[in-house]
Enzyme design. Structure first.
Site, PDB file in Angstrom:
ATOM      1  CG  ASP A 131      -2.275  -1.347   0.847  1.00 48.05           C
ATOM      2  OD1 ASP A 131      -2.159  -1.612   0.018  1.00 48.05           O
ATOM      3  OD2 ASP A 131      -3.252  -1.210   2.214  1.00 48.05           O
ATOM      4  NE  ARG A 179      -5.342  -2.478  -3.513  1.00 46.55           N
ATOM      5  CZ  ARG A 179      -4.204  -2.295  -2.421  1.00 46.55           C
ATOM      6  NH1 ARG A 179      -4.287  -0.738  -1.681  1.00 46.55           N
ATOM      7  NH2 ARG A 179      -4.595  -2.843  -1.575  1.00 46.55           N
ATOM      8  CG  HIS A 222     -15.187   2.814  -2.259  1.00 46.44           C
ATOM      9  ND1 HIS A 222     -14.586   4.081  -1.895  1.00 46.44           N
ATOM     10  CD2 HIS A 222     -15.976   2.530  -1.733  1.00 46.44           C
ATOM     11  CE1 HIS A 222     -14.029   3.260  -0.833  1.00 46.44           C
ATOM     12  NE2 HIS A 222     -15.056   2.371  -0.909  1.00 46.44           N
ATOM     13  NE  ARG A 283      -5.227   6.326   7.030  1.00 47.46           N
ATOM     14  CZ  ARG A 283      -4.777   5.743   8.320  1.00 47.46           C
ATOM     15  NH1 ARG A 283      -4.413   6.856   8.730  1.00 47.46           N
ATOM     16  NH2 ARG A 283      -4.670   4.740   8.209  1.00 47.46           N
ATOM     17  NE  ARG A 284     -10.868   4.483   3.922  1.00 46.40           N
ATOM     18  CZ  ARG A 284      -9.508   5.049   3.965  1.00 46.40           C
ATOM     19  NH1 ARG A 284      -9.370   3.773   4.644  1.00 46.40           N
ATOM     20  NH2 ARG A 284      -8.581   5.518   3.264  1.00 46.40           N
TER      21      ARG A 284
END
Ligand code: FDA
Length: 327
Positions: A131, A179, A222, A283-284
């Site tokens: 990541d 990604r 999303h 963070r979300r």
């Protein structure tokens, strides 16, 4: 950037709340976006997603690693996840963050730690995704990736579309599994686009470039508009469905995740778990404050309320002082 976004980013970096959260268990609605605090709960969540034809990328959550012993503990946990994927024969791979494995402490130590993980995963044919974190860690993380690519082929990484250097980096890594994301951290305008439209356009550009390069592409968003455009692009360019997948985070847009899998697209859910859930959850919330309704439904205990109130006070004070300084 709105004050709510700033506030949640600020909370995500609060050490006191972060370490307190480890003792609370999943609170504030975090259980809807974190797949458990331990390996057993996480594997059950993965099995459930697999039963709907969804594969998973598993992230053992961890923040503020400042001691080698913490990084070693994280490595041990990730090695246990690799064993568990193999033992339970679930459809899953690993996502990990270099800072959790000591990048901020000692580069060589982190590289050796990563080597151990990637080598173990390769034995079982399990893929490892590195990541990407904030700008400070960007080049050191790519350096780790370069070193690992010399020895292993079960490793990939992430390109964040908000960075000005994203196009240069995707050209360098066009032959790797990648990604592609918009980018989650607060970055300065010197290094990153701030405008949402510019970031969205850059992400689409990166996605189209990598899909045409023929290497496997994970489209992690999303955003239904981007997903729609990708569907059109692959149709027009005869790109086969086995060349890419869509990815979303655990607990987000669940119906859309299931629908995409049902439509025959490869779908992979990012499954975070562990007791160090607090920073991830904040963070979300920073990205999508609408998720605040999740928090509102929870009953806070006294200690939690106090800790958040203190942090909120410090945040407001910081903003006021900053405002004064500017003038
Ligand atoms: P964004 O948040 O920009 O939303 C666009 C639009 O989509 C919204 O306006 C809304 O209409 C709709 N939408 C979004 N979320 C919704 C929801 N929950 N419900 C309904 N509608 C919704 N970042 C990073 O820096 N490094 C990394 O390694 C990763 N890894 C990663 C893996 C995976 C699997 C994902 C999904 C994301 C990441 N990210 C990341 C995070 C990423 O960079 C980005 O911050 C978030 O995905 C938010 O951006 P989106 O593209 O999802 O849409």
């Amino acid at each position: 950037m709105s004050w709510t976004k700033d506030f949640f980013i600020y909370l995500s970096q609060n050490n006191v709340l972060n370490s307190g959260a480890k003792k609370w268990g999943l609170k504030l609605g975090a259980q809807s976006v974190v797949a458990g605090t331990n390996l057993t709960e996480m594997i059950e969540s993965v099995k459930e997603l697999n039963s709907h034809g969804i594969s998973c990328t598993i992230d053992n959550l961890g923040e503020f690693v400042s001691e080698k012993s913490e990084a070693t503990a994280a490595k041990k946990e990730i090695l246990s996840v690799i064993e568990a994927i193999h033992e339970h024969q679930v459809d899953a791979h690993i996502s990990l963050k270099p800072t959790q494995l000591g990048l901020g402490i000692d580069y060589q130590f982190c590289l050796d730690t990563l080597r151990e993980i990637v080598a173990k995963a390769q034995e079982y044919n399990i893929f490892i995704n590195i990541d990407m974190e904030d700008y400070k860690n960007l080049q050191p993380s790519f350096d780790l990736f370069d070193e690992l690519l010399k020895e292993y082929d079960n490793v990939g990484t992430v390109i964040q579309a908000y960075f000005h250097n994203a196009v240069k980096n995707i050209e360098k890594y066009k032959d790797q599994r990648l990604r592609l994301v918009k980018g989650a951290y607060k970055e300065s305008e010197e290094v990153a686009y701030q405008d949402k439209k510019e970031i969205d356009n850059n992400l689409l550009k990166l996605i189209e470039y990598h899909l045409l390069s023929g290497k496997f592409t994970s489209i992690a968003t999303h955003d239904h508009r981007i997903i729609h455009q990708v569907k059109e692009f692959v149709k027009e360019n005869n790109i086969s469905k086995d060349k890419f997948e869509f990815q979303m985070l655990y607990g987000f847009r669940k119906e859309m995740q299931l629908a995409l899998a049902k439509e025959g697209y490869n779908f992979c859910t990012y499954v975070p778990y562990g007791d160090d859930w607090y920073g991830y959850f904040m963070r979300r919330l920073a990205e999508r404050p609408q998720n605040l309704t999740l928090v509102g439904k929870q009953v806070f205990n006294k200690k939690t309320n106090t800790a958040i109130a203190v942090a909120a006070g410090a945040f407001l004070l910081g903003r006021l002082t900053k405002g004064k300084k500017k003038k």
